[in-house]
Design a protein around this motif. Structure first.
Motif, PDB file in Angstrom:
ATOM      1  N   LEU A   1     -24.076  33.973 -24.763  1.00  0.00           N
ATOM      2  CA  LEU A   1     -23.595  32.712 -24.193  1.00  0.00           C
ATOM      3  C   LEU A   1     -23.682  31.594 -25.229  1.00  0.00           C
ATOM      4  O   LEU A   1     -22.755  30.787 -25.363  1.00  0.00           O
ATOM      5  N   ILE A   2     -24.762  31.573 -25.999  1.00  0.00           N
ATOM      6  CA  ILE A   2     -24.911  30.589 -27.079  1.00  0.00           C
ATOM      7  C   ILE A   2     -23.789  30.775 -28.098  1.00  0.00           C
ATOM      8  O   ILE A   2     -23.177  29.809 -28.564  1.00  0.00           O
ATOM      9  N   GLU A   3     -23.503  32.016 -28.450  1.00  0.00           N
ATOM     10  CA  GLU A   3     -22.431  32.291 -29.416  1.00  0.00           C
ATOM     11  C   GLU A   3     -21.082  31.828 -28.878  1.00  0.00           C
ATOM     12  O   GLU A   3     -20.275  31.255 -29.602  1.00  0.00           O
ATOM     13  N   LEU A   4     -20.828  32.052 -27.593  1.00  0.00           N
ATOM     14  CA  LEU A   4     -19.580  31.615 -26.981  1.00  0.00           C
ATOM     15  C   LEU A   4     -19.484  30.086 -26.990  1.00  0.00           C
ATOM     16  O   LEU A   4     -18.431  29.521 -27.302  1.00  0.00           O
ATOM     17  N   ALA A   5     -20.589  29.419 -26.682  1.00  0.00           N
ATOM     18  CA  ALA A   5     -20.616  27.954 -26.714  1.00  0.00           C
ATOM     19  C   ALA A   5     -20.394  27.449 -28.136  1.00  0.00           C
ATOM     20  O   ALA A   5     -19.664  26.476 -28.358  1.00  0.00           O
TER      21      ALA A   5
ATOM     22  N   ALA B   1     -27.923  18.090 -29.266  1.00  0.00           N
ATOM     23  CA  ALA B   1     -27.215  18.140 -30.548  1.00  0.00           C
ATOM     24  C   ALA B   1     -26.464  16.836 -30.800  1.00  0.00           C
ATOM     25  O   ALA B   1     -26.397  16.361 -31.938  1.00  0.00           O
ATOM     26  N   LEU B   2     -25.927  16.219 -29.749  1.00  0.00           N
ATOM     27  CA  LEU B   2     -25.271  14.912 -29.898  1.00  0.00           C
ATOM     28  C   LEU B   2     -26.281  13.862 -30.338  1.00  0.00           C
ATOM     29  O   LEU B   2     -25.991  13.048 -31.228  1.00  0.00           O
TER      30      LEU B   2
ATOM     31  N   PHE C   1     -26.551  21.710 -33.383  1.00  0.00           N
ATOM     32  CA  PHE C   1     -26.562  22.603 -32.227  1.00  0.00           C
ATOM     33  C   PHE C   1     -27.432  23.822 -32.528  1.00  0.00           C
ATOM     34  O   PHE C   1     -28.284  24.209 -31.715  1.00  0.00           O
ATOM     35  N   ASP C   2     -27.267  24.411 -33.705  1.00  0.00           N
ATOM     36  CA  ASP C   2     -28.083  25.559 -34.097  1.00  0.00           C
ATOM     37  C   ASP C   2     -29.562  25.199 -34.151  1.00  0.00           C
ATOM     38  O   ASP C   2     -30.418  25.980 -33.720  1.00  0.00           O
ATOM     39  N   ALA C   3     -29.866  24.017 -34.677  1.00  0.00           N
ATOM     40  CA  ALA C   3     -31.266  23.574 -34.755  1.00  0.00           C
ATOM     41  C   ALA C   3     -31.854  23.375 -33.359  1.00  0.00           C
ATOM     42  O   ALA C   3     -33.019  23.707 -33.115  1.00  0.00           O
TER      43      ALA C   3
END
Length: 196
Positions: free
Chosen positions: A92-96, A168-169, A184-186
């Motif tokens: 799901l994270i990868e899709l996002a 992330a924003l 976002f990754d962090a």
């Protein structure tokens, strides 16, 4: 002599025009509020015709928020089939991540964040857009996991995902030298560390 009418040049010009329109729309929103300007004002600010604006966007919300969230159908199909890792949350994270991969104009992200935090009407529009995206992601989870997958668990996953986007924003606003994708990754890495 380069071919100025090639599809790649036309597409690049189209993308640049759309980005300029979005930037002008965000600037107008910051100066006058979302309801304080018109499409005619935008056309003047961007030095284009009203018709040109509507060739790119359906209305003010689309101008300011940019294109809707889209994910390559092959990536969606891979997710629904149980991939790419076989672990629901990771996938799901990868899709996002895929959904925001091409949305990395940090200047526009920063302007959008500033506009959203200062204009309640725009905040409501962003919330609506995110809810629509979450509904799409929830449908992907349902297709992957089946109708018996607990809806409360699905909603929790999606709320976590929205929280990651929000964080992330915030990080992008505080540290504009890194890309939104990096933030976002962090955020995801920090969440994993905190929950480990």
């Amino acid at each position: 002599m380069p071919d100025l009418c090639s599809p790649n040049r036309r597409e690049a010009k189209r993308v640049q025009t759309a980005l300029r329109l979005q930037e002008c729309g965000l600037q107008l929103t910051l100066e006058k509020g979302f309801d304080g300007w018109t499409i005619d004002d935008l056309a003047v600010a961007a030095d284009v015709s009203r018709r040109t604006v509507f060739n790119y966007f359906d209305g003010k919300a689309d101008v300011v928020l940019g294109p809707g969230i889209e994910v390559d159908q092959a990536k969606v199909d891979a997710f629904v089939a149980g991939g790419p890792t076989g672990r629901l949350f990771d996938d799901l994270i990868e899709l996002a991540h895929e959904a925001v991969r091409d949305r990395t104009d940090e200047h526009l992200i920063s302007l959008l964040r500033d506009a959203v935090v200062t204009d309640p009407r725009l905040l409501a529009l962003v919330h609506t857009r995110l809810e629509e995206a979450a509904t799409g992601f929830a449908e992907c989870v349902r297709q992957r996991e089946g109708d018996d997958f607990p809806s409360l668990q699905s909603r929790l996953l999606l709320k976590l995902l929205l929280t990651f986007f929000d964080n992330a924003l915030d990080r992008t606003a505080e540290d504009p030298d890194r890309t939104f994708s990096e933030h976002f990754d962090a955020t995801v890495a920090d969440a994993r560390s905190a929950l480990a």
